[in-house]
Each structure stands twice: as C-alpha cells, then as structure tokens.
Enzyme design. Structure first.
Site, PDB file in Angstrom:
ATOM      1  N   THR A  92       3.537  -5.744 -34.116  1.00  0.00           N
ATOM      2  CA  THR A  92       2.391  -4.835 -34.144  1.00  0.00           C
ATOM      3  C   THR A  92       1.557  -5.006 -32.880  1.00  0.00           C
ATOM      4  O   THR A  92       1.471  -6.089 -32.306  1.00  0.00           O
ATOM      5  CB  THR A  92       1.522  -5.043 -35.403  1.00  0.00           C
ATOM      6  OG1 THR A  92       0.717  -6.216 -35.235  1.00  0.00           O
ATOM      7  CG2 THR A  92       2.360  -5.169 -36.662  1.00  0.00           C
ATOM      8  N   ASN A  94      -1.435 -13.633 -34.313  1.00  0.00           N
ATOM      9  CA  ASN A  94      -1.427 -14.103 -32.925  1.00  0.00           C
ATOM     10  C   ASN A  94      -2.495 -13.434 -32.063  1.00  0.00           C
ATOM     11  O   ASN A  94      -2.999 -14.047 -31.116  1.00  0.00           O
ATOM     12  CB  ASN A  94      -0.026 -13.837 -32.339  1.00  0.00           C
ATOM     13  CG  ASN A  94      -0.008 -13.906 -30.828  1.00  0.00           C
ATOM     14  OD1 ASN A  94      -0.065 -14.983 -30.244  1.00  0.00           O
ATOM     15  ND2 ASN A  94       0.036 -12.734 -30.185  1.00  0.00           N
ATOM     16  N   SER A 149      -4.184 -20.563 -33.299  1.00  0.00           N
ATOM     17  CA  SER A 149      -5.548 -21.012 -33.028  1.00  0.00           C
ATOM     18  C   SER A 149      -5.567 -21.763 -31.696  1.00  0.00           C
ATOM     19  O   SER A 149      -4.778 -21.453 -30.798  1.00  0.00           O
ATOM     20  CB  SER A 149      -6.027 -21.883 -34.197  1.00  0.00           C
ATOM     21  OG  SER A 149      -7.382 -22.179 -34.015  1.00  0.00           O
ATOM     22  N   TYR A 182     -15.402 -17.971 -27.907  1.00  0.00           N
ATOM     23  CA  TYR A 182     -14.004 -18.246 -28.245  1.00  0.00           C
ATOM     24  C   TYR A 182     -13.906 -19.488 -29.143  1.00  0.00           C
ATOM     25  O   TYR A 182     -13.263 -19.467 -30.186  1.00  0.00           O
ATOM     26  CB  TYR A 182     -13.232 -18.445 -26.945  1.00  0.00           C
ATOM     27  CG  TYR A 182     -11.742 -18.647 -27.118  1.00  0.00           C
ATOM     28  CD1 TYR A 182     -10.925 -17.606 -27.550  1.00  0.00           C
ATOM     29  CD2 TYR A 182     -11.144 -19.867 -26.806  1.00  0.00           C
ATOM     30  CE1 TYR A 182      -9.547 -17.782 -27.681  1.00  0.00           C
ATOM     31  CE2 TYR A 182      -9.777 -20.048 -26.925  1.00  0.00           C
ATOM     32  CZ  TYR A 182      -8.980 -19.005 -27.361  1.00  0.00           C
ATOM     33  OH  TYR A 182      -7.618 -19.188 -27.490  1.00  0.00           O
ATOM     34  N   LYS A 236     -12.615 -19.632 -33.056  1.00  0.00           N
ATOM     35  CA  LYS A 236     -11.401 -20.367 -33.422  1.00  0.00           C
ATOM     36  C   LYS A 236     -11.725 -21.530 -34.376  1.00  0.00           C
ATOM     37  O   LYS A 236     -10.882 -21.903 -35.198  1.00  0.00           O
ATOM     38  CB  LYS A 236     -10.666 -20.861 -32.179  1.00  0.00           C
ATOM     39  CG  LYS A 236     -10.087 -19.729 -31.324  1.00  0.00           C
ATOM     40  CD  LYS A 236      -8.899 -19.031 -31.990  1.00  0.00           C
ATOM     41  CE  LYS A 236      -8.189 -18.093 -31.015  1.00  0.00           C
ATOM     42  NZ  LYS A 236      -6.952 -17.502 -31.562  1.00  0.00           N
ATOM     43  N   VAL A 239      -1.281 -22.057 -21.992  1.00  0.00           N
ATOM     44  CA  VAL A 239      -0.079 -21.279 -21.678  1.00  0.00           C
ATOM     45  C   VAL A 239      -0.354 -20.225 -20.594  1.00  0.00           C
ATOM     46  O   VAL A 239      -1.385 -19.547 -20.628  1.00  0.00           O
ATOM     47  CB  VAL A 239       0.432 -20.551 -22.954  1.00  0.00           C
ATOM     48  CG1 VAL A 239       1.817 -19.969 -22.700  1.00  0.00           C
ATOM     49  CG2 VAL A 239       0.455 -21.487 -24.155  1.00  0.00           C
ATOM     50  N   THR A 289      -0.449 -17.078 -19.537  1.00  0.00           N
ATOM     51  CA  THR A 289      -0.477 -15.677 -19.983  1.00  0.00           C
ATOM     52  C   THR A 289      -1.710 -15.050 -19.334  1.00  0.00           C
ATOM     53  O   THR A 289      -2.450 -15.724 -18.615  1.00  0.00           O
ATOM     54  CB  THR A 289      -0.641 -15.580 -21.517  1.00  0.00           C
ATOM     55  OG1 THR A 289      -1.899 -16.186 -21.856  1.00  0.00           O
ATOM     56  CG2 THR A 289       0.482 -16.255 -22.275  1.00  0.00           C
TER      57      THR A 289
HETATM   58  P1  NDP Z   1      -2.998 -12.527 -24.058  1.00  0.00           P
HETATM   59  O1  NDP Z   1      -4.366 -12.202 -23.575  1.00  0.00           O
HETATM   60  O2  NDP Z   1      -1.892 -12.644 -23.099  1.00  0.00           O
HETATM   61  O3  NDP Z   1      -2.563 -11.467 -25.205  1.00  0.00           O
HETATM   62  C1  NDP Z   1      -3.449 -11.211 -26.244  1.00  0.00           C
HETATM   63  C2  NDP Z   1      -2.763 -10.274 -27.221  1.00  0.00           C
HETATM   64  O4  NDP Z   1      -3.688 -10.010 -28.294  1.00  0.00           O
HETATM   65  C3  NDP Z   1      -2.408  -8.922 -26.590  1.00  0.00           C
HETATM   66  O5  NDP Z   1      -1.209  -8.457 -27.160  1.00  0.00           O
HETATM   67  C4  NDP Z   1      -3.587  -8.049 -27.010  1.00  0.00           C
HETATM   68  O6  NDP Z   1      -3.275  -6.673 -27.080  1.00  0.00           O
HETATM   69  C5  NDP Z   1      -3.787  -8.601 -28.415  1.00  0.00           C
HETATM   70  N1  NDP Z   1      -5.062  -8.196 -28.990  1.00  0.00           N
HETATM   71  C6  NDP Z   1      -6.316  -8.451 -28.574  1.00  0.00           C
HETATM   72  N2  NDP Z   1      -7.214  -7.884 -29.385  1.00  0.00           N
HETATM   73  C7  NDP Z   1      -6.498  -7.249 -30.359  1.00  0.00           C
HETATM   74  C8  NDP Z   1      -6.836  -6.486 -31.487  1.00  0.00           C
HETATM   75  N3  NDP Z   1      -8.118  -6.215 -31.795  1.00  0.00           N
HETATM   76  N4  NDP Z   1      -5.850  -6.009 -32.285  1.00  0.00           N
HETATM   77  C9  NDP Z   1      -4.542  -6.254 -31.983  1.00  0.00           C
HETATM   78  N5  NDP Z   1      -4.152  -6.952 -30.915  1.00  0.00           N
HETATM   79  C10 NDP Z   1      -5.129  -7.438 -30.106  1.00  0.00           C
HETATM   80  O7  NDP Z   1      -3.156 -13.876 -24.896  1.00  0.00           O
HETATM   81  P2  NDP Z   1      -2.111 -15.023 -25.279  1.00  0.00           P
HETATM   82  O8  NDP Z   1      -0.786 -14.434 -25.506  1.00  0.00           O
HETATM   83  O9  NDP Z   1      -2.290 -16.120 -24.339  1.00  0.00           O
HETATM   84  O10 NDP Z   1      -2.768 -15.504 -26.657  1.00  0.00           O
HETATM   85  C11 NDP Z   1      -2.165 -15.291 -27.928  1.00  0.00           C
HETATM   86  C12 NDP Z   1      -2.884 -16.180 -28.929  1.00  0.00           C
HETATM   87  O11 NDP Z   1      -2.764 -17.544 -28.533  1.00  0.00           O
HETATM   88  C13 NDP Z   1      -4.386 -15.889 -29.027  1.00  0.00           C
HETATM   89  O12 NDP Z   1      -4.801 -15.958 -30.372  1.00  0.00           O
HETATM   90  C14 NDP Z   1      -5.005 -17.020 -28.228  1.00  0.00           C
HETATM   91  O13 NDP Z   1      -6.309 -17.330 -28.646  1.00  0.00           O
HETATM   92  C15 NDP Z   1      -4.039 -18.157 -28.508  1.00  0.00           C
HETATM   93  N6  NDP Z   1      -4.082 -19.213 -27.512  1.00  0.00           N
HETATM   94  C16 NDP Z   1      -3.693 -18.978 -26.209  1.00  0.00           C
HETATM   95  C17 NDP Z   1      -3.757 -19.996 -25.278  1.00  0.00           C
HETATM   96  C18 NDP Z   1      -3.320 -19.829 -23.867  1.00  0.00           C
HETATM   97  O14 NDP Z   1      -3.439 -20.789 -23.093  1.00  0.00           O
HETATM   98  N7  NDP Z   1      -2.784 -18.682 -23.471  1.00  0.00           N
HETATM   99  C19 NDP Z   1      -4.260 -21.346 -25.642  1.00  0.00           C
HETATM  100  C20 NDP Z   1      -4.623 -21.479 -27.023  1.00  0.00           C
HETATM  101  C21 NDP Z   1      -4.535 -20.443 -27.903  1.00  0.00           C
HETATM  102  P3  NDP Z   1      -3.731  -5.598 -25.927  1.00  0.00           P
HETATM  103  O15 NDP Z   1      -2.624  -5.569 -24.918  1.00  0.00           O
HETATM  104  O16 NDP Z   1      -3.868  -4.327 -26.701  1.00  0.00           O
HETATM  105  O17 NDP Z   1      -5.029  -6.084 -25.356  1.00  0.00           O
END
Ligand code: NDP
Length: 258
Positions: free
Chosen positions: A39, A96, A159, A179, A183, A212, A214
């Site tokens: 999704t 996620n 988280s 943030y 969390k 990570v 990203t």
């Molecule tokens: P990214 O910023 O790369 O991706 C975030 C994702 O969340 C995108 O697909 C974005 O979609 C989606 N998103 C944001 N808001 C919404 C919403 N309202 N509804 C649906 N989708 C939404 O983040 P990461 O992949 O790095 O993070 C993924 C998870 O891992 C998060 O929960 C983050 O807090 C957690 N995390 C990440 C860390 C890191 O170092 N990267 C460390 C610790 C935790 P769109 O393209 O539409 O914006």
C-alpha cells in the site's frame, strides 16, 4: 536463514525506502507469500513506478491506495484487500509508513508538526490495526499453529530506538522531538496492542530497523536498505509470545529498552 511463512502480508509506505525493499525481498523469498498487499499514498504517481514495475511481473503483488493519516482511506483499502482475500485472513500487517522532521528541536518544534507526525506515526498504526483486526483475527482462527507467530497473525510496527525513553540521552544531540515522541507513543501502542490482541492469537511487536540509507535516514546512515531489511526479515520468523509488546532490534532481534 529461516524465512517468514506468512501467506498474506500487507505493508504501508511500500513505494520507497524500507517498505519497497521489504516488498522486493518478500517476493524473492524461497516461498513468497500468496498475496502481498503493497500500500502507498499514490500508486499511480511517479514515486510508485518501481512498485508498479514489480507488480507487472508478480501476480501475487497487489498495489492498494492507502494514506495511513486518513481513516476513511484505511477503511476503503481494507475493503479492497478483503475482496482479494476472498474469505482468507491477513497473516501479517507491517506498519512501516512514517514521517520525520529532522530540524524539530524544542526551540523550533510547533504544534502543527507535533500533531502531523503523531497522526502518521502513532495514530496511523492504531487505525490500521483496528480496521484490519477482523482479517487478522480470521487468520489467527484459521491457523492450526500453537502460540503466537508472524506466520499465524501479527502486527509489526516499524519503530525506532529514538522512541526509547531510556536510550534518549545517547542520541539527544539529534533532538527530533516530534519524531521521538510519536515513536515513543508507537512503542506504547505496541505494548497495549499486545496485551489486547494477544488473546485473539495476534502477535504485536515493534522493530527498530537500524539507521538506514533511505530518504529519511540519509546517505550518511550506517546500513544499506538491503542489509536492514535482510535483518528485519530474519527476525520475523523467530518471534513468539515471549517477544509480544517489545521493541526489538533489526539485528538478531535483541530486546531494546522501551
Ligand atoms: P522513507 O522516508 O524513505 O519512506 C517513508 C515511506 O512512508 C514512504 O513510502 C512514504 O510515502 C510513506 N508515508 C509517509 N506518510 C505516509 C502516509 N500518511 N500514508 C502512507 N504512507 C506514508 O522512510 P524509511 O523507509 O527510512 O522509513 C520507514 C520506516 O522506518 C518509518 O516508520 C521510519 O520511522 C522507520 N525508521 C527508519 C530509519 C532510517 O534510518 N531510515 C530508522 C528508524 C526507523 P510517500 O512516498 O507517499 O511519501
């Protein structure tokens, strides 16, 4: 390495970052799920091109429009998923999707940022679990497995260690107030979900994916998205009732302080 055996999986925020890599690695698993519901907010948009390319090659991958901050969108998505499942349950829900304001210190954070971040990172996973609960319960009832597991029925909340109250002094040079608070709430929500949904046979766990590379983590981060997701997917099959409600690390599933 053991692989998660969930027949049906749904992920939020599946169009990029950790969510997209979870989809890719689940598709490559020795026994991939029968259905992966990936999704995202805009499955037709440019940011979901990679996901659409994957879906064109994998008939078990279904793209569903879902904004976790919009409860009526969550309900609409659940109807689509229920239709596809055709009487089957949902084994694994991975919450996620997340957002992050890197500059939010106590001097700069405002009510709007605090509420927006809380709505996506904490309220979103709460609503997702409420709305998908009947499908998760169905998966638990239909399973012959004893105990709790990700192959039976589970909610995994992605988280972060930044939400750990005990660990805050170690990372407070980077305050990210909105943030962290969202969390910390997600970690509490996970505990409450475990205490409530455990009776219905649903495992609830929060996972820290590491730092990570990203869009959110930046290219300075420690881990490639491939390494983090391989770690996360190797933790899922070892989870059981003893982990219920805990925050665990991406690497080997060590328990982290909440
Ligand atoms: P990214 O910023 O790369 O991706 C975030 C994702 O969340 C995108 O697909 C974005 O979609 C989606 N998103 C944001 N808001 C919404 C919403 N309202 N509804 C649906 N989708 C939404 O983040 P990461 O992949 O790095 O993070 C993924 C998870 O891992 C998060 O929960 C983050 O807090 C957690 N995390 C990440 C860390 C890191 O170092 N990267 C460390 C610790 C935790 P769109 O393209 O539409 O914006």
């Amino acid at each position: 390495m053991a692989a998660v055996r969930a027949r049906t999986v749904l992920l939020t925020g599946a169009n990029r970052g950790i969510g997209l890599e979870l989809v890719k690695q689940l598709l490559r698993a020795p026994r991939p799920p029968a259905w992966i519901f990936a999704t995202c907010r805009d499955p037709e948009g440019p940011r979901a091109q990679e996901l659409r390319d994957l879906a064109s090659k994998h008939p078990n991958l279904v793209l569903v429009k879902l904004d976790v901050a919009n409860p009526s969108a969550v309900t609409a998505a659940a109807k689509v998923v229920e239709g596809k499942l055709n009487g089957a349950g949902l084994n694994l829900l991975i919450n996620n999707a997340g957002i992050y304001t890197p500059t939010a210190s106590l001097e700069t954070v405002d009510a709007e940022d605090m509420i927006r971040t809380y709505k996506t990172n904490a309220v979103g996973p709460m609503i997702m679990a409420q709305v998908f609960l009947p499908l998760l319960k169905k998966a638990a009832r239909d399973s012959t497995e004893k105990g709790l597991s990700c192959s039976k029925a589970a909610i995994i909340n992605i988280s972060t260690i930044l939400g750990s109250i005990e660990k805050t002094p170690e990372s407070f040079f980077h305050p990210v107030i909105s943030y962290r608070c969202s969390k910390a709430a997600l970690n509490m929500l996970t505990k409450c979900q475990a205490l409530t949904y455990g009776e219905a046979g649903i495992l609830c766990v929060a996972l820290h994916p590491g730092w990570v590379k990203t869009d959110m983590g930046s290219q300075e981060a420690d881990l490639t998205v491939d390494t983090s997701v391989r770690g996360l997917l190797s933790v899922l099959p070892i989870l059981s009732e003893k982990h219920s409600g805990a925050l665990l690390n991406w690497e080997a599933g060590q328990v982290l302080p909440g």
